[in-house]
Design a protein around this motif. Structure first.
Motif, PDB file in Angstrom:
ATOM      1  N   ALA A 125       1.679  12.240  -5.265  1.00 27.63           N
ATOM      2  CA  ALA A 125       2.969  11.351  -5.106  1.00 27.63           C
ATOM      3  C   ALA A 125       3.841  12.110  -6.395  1.00 27.63           C
ATOM      4  O   ALA A 125       3.730  11.842  -7.476  1.00 27.63           O
TER       5      ALA A 125
ATOM      6  N   TYR B 289       5.917   1.626  -5.534  1.00 27.98           N
ATOM      7  CA  TYR B 289       5.509   1.297  -6.912  1.00 27.98           C
ATOM      8  C   TYR B 289       6.129   2.609  -7.842  1.00 27.98           C
ATOM      9  O   TYR B 289       6.615   2.304  -8.983  1.00 27.98           O
TER      10      TYR B 289
ATOM     11  N   ASP C 271       0.786  -1.165   0.147  1.00 26.56           N
ATOM     12  CA  ASP C 271      -0.097  -0.092   0.028  1.00 26.56           C
ATOM     13  C   ASP C 271       0.824   1.252  -0.163  1.00 26.56           C
ATOM     14  O   ASP C 271       0.386   2.446   0.292  1.00 26.56           O
TER      15      ASP C 271
ATOM     16  N   GLY D 238       5.871  10.015  -8.486  1.00 23.71           N
ATOM     17  CA  GLY D 238       4.751   9.223  -9.498  1.00 23.71           C
ATOM     18  C   GLY D 238       4.530   9.985 -10.587  1.00 23.71           C
ATOM     19  O   GLY D 238       4.439   9.646 -11.937  1.00 23.71           O
TER      20      GLY D 238
ATOM     21  N   GLU E  84      -0.931   2.766  -9.994  1.00 27.13           N
ATOM     22  CA  GLU E  84      -0.790   2.063  -8.483  1.00 27.13           C
ATOM     23  C   GLU E  84      -0.321   3.399  -7.480  1.00 27.13           C
ATOM     24  O   GLU E  84      -0.872   3.606  -6.484  1.00 27.13           O
ATOM     25  N   ALA E  85       0.621   3.981  -8.110  1.00 23.21           N
ATOM     26  CA  ALA E  85       1.085   4.961  -7.460  1.00 23.21           C
ATOM     27  C   ALA E  85       0.350   6.181  -7.183  1.00 23.21           C
ATOM     28  O   ALA E  85       0.320   6.782  -6.122  1.00 23.21           O
TER      29      ALA E  85
ATOM     30  N   SER F 212       2.816   4.158  -1.822  1.00 26.71           N
ATOM     31  CA  SER F 212       2.899   4.681  -3.189  1.00 26.71           C
ATOM     32  C   SER F 212       4.245   4.817  -3.727  1.00 26.71           C
ATOM     33  O   SER F 212       4.531   4.464  -4.767  1.00 26.71           O
TER      34      SER F 212
ATOM     35  N   ASP G  46      -2.839   6.188  -7.580  1.00 22.03           N
ATOM     36  CA  ASP G  46      -3.895   5.995  -6.892  1.00 22.03           C
ATOM     37  C   ASP G  46      -3.966   5.702  -5.416  1.00 22.03           C
ATOM     38  O   ASP G  46      -4.760   6.380  -4.742  1.00 22.03           O
ATOM     39  N   LEU G  47      -2.535   5.407  -5.058  1.00 18.28           N
ATOM     40  CA  LEU G  47      -2.392   5.446  -3.610  1.00 18.28           C
ATOM     41  C   LEU G  47      -2.076   6.876  -2.879  1.00 18.28           C
ATOM     42  O   LEU G  47      -2.474   7.053  -1.682  1.00 18.28           O
ATOM     43  N   ASP G  48      -1.501   7.659  -3.880  1.00 20.85           N
ATOM     44  CA  ASP G  48      -1.252   8.969  -3.280  1.00 20.85           C
ATOM     45  C   ASP G  48      -1.282  10.002  -4.441  1.00 20.85           C
ATOM     46  O   ASP G  48      -0.398  10.105  -5.141  1.00 20.85           O
TER      47      ASP G  48
END
Length: 598
Positions: A384, A353, A348, A387, A376-377, A350, A379-381
């Motif tokens: 980011a 990824y 989980d 990212g 994924e990066a 970020s 979506d998690l943050d």
């Protein structure tokens, strides 16, 4: 010219003047208020359009109608006793006022960054966290204060609907003595968090103020104790308490804060310090960061953040062509192995990824896998920054140029004082042929980090591509003498260019470089660029092959996509040779990663 016409013209002039000053007030108010509401940029554009379109409409109405005793009526016949104004100033008034309104809408004198509000578009809140000031009198608590700052940033990011400026840029502004208002304007945030760490008896205590960035008023304040805990455990507790308090004061946030992340391992101090060094992107900064992240990983081999950070440090060393540690495919393999470990340790996170996607994108990894890590990066943050920055590169490779530029500019909006973010945009701009944009961001990066070699290199290449080789020759290109040779060639100094190229080729071939900072990858890429630029496909391919033999990032993909290689791109031998070289890069990196995973 008739008396009635002169009288009407005077009245229209009065209306034009009134309209202009009203427009000033409206546009300034919109420029001040709309960013704080996080409305998209088109809203301000619509206001500007309405103001501009309304100007001729107002003049037509002023010519046709008059306002008398609270009623609008058609223009009355002129009174012969009235004396109309005349002269060149009045005749020029209308076009001058039109120009003034256009200039006001454009506002070239404005010091605010047009990217500042971009990353906050559509979010419920925006904030910058100033590094917590240690006022305990004990220097040992400096790292506790830093851990509280980091913990607060984590909690704010976990809220999902908050734009959180990158701590590196905020700290850079504080160190540079930037005023609060200027800081808020450049970062494009609504709120500022300022905190001080005190010691009350045996208890660590954070005193925090939340300030409105536009008025300077304190929105609320509070104290957050660490209880009976000490060190990083107290920092984690304090950050968590602050996060919950911030949530209660900002009910429009989409989701609740996560529970505090315990930061109690002994390597956390090294992780925080390493992050500061890494942001500089210099040889010293990345070298020092790599050492500190190594200490953090050694302290806790399952710390996903430390693993991701060390992965990123190895990758950046590779990209900036620095010596002083693992180089080439070994560095890439180590970076990939660490990133895989980070993802496994915390699925989980970020940053895990982001680290894996970054090295994969730089080592010819499959775009499908890289794109998956990118999504994924983010979506998690959504904040980011890493990212956003490297996802821009992936989008560029996929041909989504507008989306790539949008991501890169959002990264700048969140982290405006990091030269690396500007370089990402400069690379993208060169790839799509926007050379003025590339020059602008390369110069911004050079101003932020004068010691970096990449900013003048990208500026020089953009100048070369835009037909300005003489300006290119005014730059100090350090290890990138090959690009200087290309500029000399276009400036008509072909003999000098050839001498530089021959010297570089001999140095690399005999491995006689005395450069203790930069690897020969930088020179090999430069020689590939030079020969491609003059249309020598055979030698261009030779040096492309050499660059990729030394490193999986041998020639930056956006450089290969740019017009620098247009003269050799359609050559069958060059094209098939390049495809063969690139086909084996990822497999070689994976083998190195497996070796370092054992």
């Amino acid at each position: 010219m008739s008396f009635g016409f002169e009288l009407k013209r005077r009245k229209v002039l009065r209306v034009a003047v009134a309209y202009f000053f009203t427009s000033v007030a409206v546009l300034e108010a919109a420029n001040l208020v709309l960013p704080s509401l996080f409305l998209p940029a088109w809203v301000f554009d619509t206001v500007v359009t309405v103001v501009l379109v309304g100007f001729p409409v107002a003049l037509v109405l002023a010519w046709t109608f008059e306002f008398v005793d609270g009623r609008v009526r058609r223009e009355r016949p002129p009174d012969a006793n009235e004396t109309p104004g005349s002269g060149p100033v009045q005749r020029a008034a209308v076009p001058i006022l039109i120009g003034c309104i256009v200039l006001l809408a454009w506002r070239p004198w404005s010091g605010s960054d047009p990217l500042a509000a971009l990353a906050g578009s559509g979010l419920a809140d925006s904030v910058a966290v100033v590094p917590v000031d240690n006022r305990t009198g004990d220097p040992a608590n400096d790292h506790v204060a830093a851990a509280i700052t980091e913990g607060i940033v984590r909690h704010l990011r976990a809220a999902g609907d908050v734009k959180v400026s990158d701590p590196y840029s905020v700290a850079s502004m504080v160190d540079a003595g930037v005023s609060t208002q200027d800081m808020m304007r450049e970062l494009g945030v609504q709120k500022l968090v300022r905190g001080s760490l005190f010691l009350e008896g045996e208890t660590l205590l954070l005193s925090a103020l939340i300030i409105d960035g536009f008025t300077g008023q304190v929105l609320w304040d509070g104290t957050y104790p660490g209880g009976e805990a000490s060190g990083y455990e107290a920092a984690s507790m304090i950050a968590g308490e602050f996060g919950l308090a911030y949530e209660s004061q900002t009910p429009e946030l989409r989701q609740a804060y996560t529970s505090p992340v315990l930061m109690g391992h002994t390597g956390h101090e090294a992780l925080i310090e390493g992050t500061r060094w890494l942001g500089r992107r210099t040889f010293e900064g990345i070298t020092r960061a790599r050492e500190l992240f190594g200490i953090a990983v050694e302290s806790d081999p399952e710390d996903a953040e430390a693993l991701a950070a060390l992965s990123k440090a190895h990758a950046l060393s590779l990209i900036y062509r620095y010596r002083g540690g693992p180089e080439g495919y070994e560095a890439a393999g180590m970076s990939l192995a660490l990133a895989n470990r980070a993802v496994a340790a915390d699925p989980d996170l970020s940053a895990a990824y982001a680290a894996r996607g970054y090295i994969a994108s730089r080592a010819s990894g499959p775009l499908g896998e890289v794109g998956s890590d990118c999504r994924e990066a983010l979506d998690l943050d959504p904040n980011a920054v890493d990212g956003l920055s490297w996802c821009a590169r992936v989008l560029q490779q996929l041909g989504w140029e507008t989306e790539a530029l949008d991501n890169a500019e959002k990264a700048i909006a969140l982290d405006p004082r990091n030269a690396g973010r500007r370089l990402a945009v400069a690379y993208n701009a060169i790839a799509v042929g926007d050379y003025d944009e590339a020059v602008e961001h390369a110069r911004s990066a050079r101003a932020l980090s004068p010691g970096l070699a990449l900013p003048p290199l990208l500026e020089a290449r953009a100048l070369l591509l835009s037909g300005r080789p003489q300006q290119c020759l005014d730059l100090d290109l350090g290890p990138n003498a090959g690009t200087r040779a290309a500029c000399l060639h276009d400036a008509g100094q072909i003999a000098r260019a050839r001498a530089i190229v021959d010297s570089l080729a001999t140095t690399i071939s005999l491995q006689e470089s005395a450069d203790s900072v930069f690897t020969d990858v930088a020179r090999a890429e430069d020689l590939a660029v030079y020969h491609a630029w003059i249309g020598d496909s055979e030698m261009a391919l030779t040096w492309v092959e050499m660059a990729f033999e030394l490193s999986p990032s041998g020639v930056e993909s956006r450089t290969l996509q740019s017009e620098l290689f247009d003269r050799v791109r359609d050559d069958d031998t060059f094209r098939t040779g390049l495809e063969a070289i690139q086909a084996g890069i990822w497999e070689r990196v994976q083998l190195e990663a497996e070796r370092h995973s054992r």
